[in-house]
Design an enzyme around this catalytic site. Structure first.
Site, mmCIF file in Angstrom:
data_model
loop_
_atom_site.group_PDB
_atom_site.id
_atom_site.type_symbol
_atom_site.label_atom_id
_atom_site.label_comp_id
_atom_site.label_asym_id
_atom_site.label_seq_id
_atom_site.Cartn_x
_atom_site.Cartn_y
_atom_site.Cartn_z
ATOM 1 N N GLU A 115 -12.651 -13.719 -2.698
ATOM 2 C CA GLU A 115 -13.376 -13.193 -4.232
ATOM 3 C C GLU A 115 -12.407 -13.924 -5.317
ATOM 4 O OE1 GLU A 115 -12.162 -9.020 -5.241
ATOM 5 O OE2 GLU A 115 -12.750 -9.649 -7.074
ATOM 6 N N ASN B 204 -21.084 -4.084 -6.305
ATOM 7 C CA ASN B 204 -20.199 -3.505 -5.538
ATOM 8 C C ASN B 204 -19.334 -2.267 -6.160
ATOM 9 O OD1 ASN B 204 -17.440 -4.522 -4.147
ATOM 10 N ND2 ASN B 204 -16.808 -4.493 -6.145
ATOM 11 N N GLU B 205 -19.070 -1.372 -5.474
ATOM 12 C CA GLU B 205 -17.797 -0.352 -5.633
ATOM 13 C C GLU B 205 -18.664 0.088 -7.452
ATOM 14 O OE1 GLU B 205 -13.671 -0.719 -5.686
ATOM 15 O OE2 GLU B 205 -13.948 -0.811 -3.212
ATOM 16 N N GLU C 108 -14.974 -3.871 2.361
ATOM 17 C CA GLU C 108 -13.767 -4.339 2.033
ATOM 18 C C GLU C 108 -12.424 -3.308 2.691
ATOM 19 O OE1 GLU C 108 -12.818 -4.428 -1.754
ATOM 20 O OE2 GLU C 108 -14.824 -5.173 -2.278
HETATM 21 O O1 AHR Z 1 -10.180 -6.596 -2.759
HETATM 22 C C1 AHR Z 1 -9.624 -5.977 -4.232
HETATM 23 C C2 AHR Z 1 -10.696 -5.377 -4.907
HETATM 24 O O2 AHR Z 1 -10.630 -4.299 -4.160
HETATM 25 C C3 AHR Z 1 -12.199 -5.680 -5.066
HETATM 26 O O3 AHR Z 1 -11.965 -6.810 -6.200
HETATM 27 C C4 AHR Z 1 -12.424 -4.890 -5.347
HETATM 28 O O4 AHR Z 1 -13.971 -4.778 -4.778
HETATM 29 C C5 AHR Z 1 -11.649 -3.309 -4.335
HETATM 30 O O5 AHR Z 1 -11.910 -2.121 -4.905
#
Ligand code: AHR
Length: 523
Positions: free
Chosen positions: A59, A206-207, A327
């Protein structure tokens, strides 16, 4: 803190009890010591362990992309078109199969058009999630796809649902994959790339239950369908669309997504971080209670994968939709003196055990788990590699990924494990954890973990349905449970030859050192 000799069957029911963090009494009525026994059914392998289970995540966060991967073509650090050569070489050695990018939370505020064209003309932005630093967008689509080509891995791009438009997402896929004349393909060519890239894995947000827009499952399911509709297949490129999945044990999220949008997705992404110790959040200064707590939290992956898979079975009994754990990993306090927003943590033997048991769990569930991406590749969270300017070290977690390359695309061999518990106070977990596979060359591999930091474990293995050939092994351990590699001492924790085994008629007997990961191979 001795391992109480009781029986623990490697069965679903037993393992589910771990998930709640309150292990139930072992099933066995045995009162005396019980031998640790692993039975491998070499003639019953049906499922393939998708190599993408050994995937990674990078990231725009702290020093993962910038410094860790991207140094720029003018850097004195040896690089190829701005990408560090030492890092590429190290990741190739663990046969990195797939790399997820650009986030994470960053993905839902990333606008890809800011990251193309001449670098000195790219707009900047504030990375609000991670330290509030200025992102110069020098590492964008071309640089990421160049990295994947250098690594020989599949790209997995996560699109922006939280703050991006459908058109933006649609155009990104067109820019990357369209083979012909189109506004986006022409722009790609103008920026130096004539041929389209192949892009298989694409995440639609994402999330989105959190940093990706704080949506309800119902709202996101509708949004997913809208966005995913415009993620097109151009030419021969076929996109494997991945929906944002649940946070940990949010089974309702899985249910709603599978019910409302299951037909439109190829994968559903689960996120689970197993946290850190209970008393200390330090990556390297912790005691046995924290060791135990961390490993018990890691073992919880078994419960999560099992229950999410059961929920998915309800709507998709054919197992068409993959569970993608994109993740996962340990999340400790940042190293003292570093930016709290950069999530830079050290990595000890405990992290190696976290990785080893989690990968064994994914192997066991390879009928549904088709990809997983540990967070994150370099300098962030449970990293493979740490860098300090031109220096680079490999973490204990890296070594587990290297030892486990033998499982990539291998045939999972069902196994039953009966083992002692490892107890701390009133709590206990199974002391041993394992998985087995047969690779394409016919070699059989067994990876075993001894979670007990105090005592070695004798294990008897019986191989059924195959003739045991020549046996050899490797081991990863350290003198201290906090053992880790530093720039001054980069080889404190590294694999060595394992000799504490004896081949038997039926298989082998082995003595796993306390707190170790062992990989055995039959030729
Ligand atoms: O990996 C760090 C963060 O953790 C990511 O950006 C997010 O998707 C998760 O909460």
């Amino acid at each position: 803190m001795n391992a109480k000799q009781s029986c623990f069957l490697f069965s679903l029911a037993s393992l589910l009890s771990l998930g709640a963090g309150q292990p139930q009494a072992a099933e066995s009525q045995t009162t005396g010591p019980v031998a640790n026994k692993l039975v491998i059914h070499a003639d019953r392998g049906k499922e393939t362990i998708n190599r993408n289970i050994y995937g990674h995540f990078s990231e725009h966060l702290g020093r993962c992309i910038y410094e860790g991967i991207w140094v720029g073509a003018g850097s004195p650090i040896p690089n190829t078109r701005g990408i560090r050569n030492d890092v590429v070489e190290a990741l190739k050695r663990i046969k990195i199969p797939v790399l997820r990018w650009p986030g994470g939370c960053f993905a839902d505020e990333y606008h890809w058009q800011d990251g193309i064209g001449p670098r000195d003309q790219r707009p900047t932005m504030i990375n609000t999630h991670w330290g509030g630093v200025t992102e110069n967008n020098h590492f964008g689509t071309h640089e990421f796809l160049d990295l994947c080509e250098q690594l020989g891995c599949e790209p997995y791009i996560c699109g922006n649902v939280g703050s991006g438009t459908i058109q933006e997402m649609q155009q990104w896929v067109e820019y990357i994959t369209f083979d012909g004349v189109s506004p986006m393909a022409d722009l790609r060519k103008k920026n130096g790339r004539e041929q389209p890239w192949k892009l298989r894995y694409f995440g639609v947000g994402n999330e989105n239950w959190g940093c990706g827009g704080h949506m309800t499952a119902e709202y996101y399911a509708d949004q997913y369908k809208r966005y995913a509709t415009y993620v097109r297949n151009f030419g021969s490129n076929r996109v494997f669309k991945i929906a944002c999945g649940p946070n940990g044990s949010d089974y309702r999220w899985t249910e709603v997504l599978m019910r409302e949008a299951g037909r439109q997705m190829a994968g559903l992404a689960l996120h689970y971080y197993c946290g850190t110790g209970r008393k200390s959040r330090s990556a390297t200064a912790f005691g046995e209670e924290d060791w135990f707590h961390q490993l018990r939290s890691a073992l919880r992956m078994e419960e999560l994968v099992t229950k999410h898979s059961e929920m998915m079975d309800k709507y998709d009994p054919q197992k068409r939709v993959a569970l993608i754990v994109d993740e996962w990993g340990a999340w400790h306090a940042v190293e003292p003196g570093t930016n709290p927003g950069f999530l830079y943590q050290q990595n000890s033997l405990r992290d190696a055990l976290v990785a080893a048991v989690t990968l064994n769990i994914f192997n066991q569930h390879c009928d549904r788990v088709k990809m997983a991406n540990i967070a994150q590749t370099i300098n962030v969270l449970q990293a493979m590699i740490l860098t300090d300017k031109e220096k680079m070290i490999l973490t204990p977690t890296y070594h587990v990924f290297e030892m486990y390359t033998v499982h990539h695309d291998a045939n999972l061999l069902p196994a039953e494990l009966q083992c002692a518990d490892y107890e701390v106070g009133q709590d206990k977990i199974p002391a041993i954890n394992a998985s087995a596979s047969r690779d394409k060359a016919g070699k059989i591999h067994v990876t075993l973990c001894n979670l007990n930091p105090n005592a070695p474990a004798e294990v008897t293995c019986e191989l059924q349905g195959a003739k045991a050939g020549h046996l050899s092994g490797r081991v990863l351990t350290a003198s201290a449970m906090t053992g880790h590699n530093t720039f001054e001492k980069p080889q404190t924790v590294q694999p060595g030859e394992f000799k504490a085994f004896k081949a038997t008629e039926a298989g082998f007997t082995a003595t796993l050192p306390a707190k170790s990961v062992v990989a055995l191979e039959w030729n």
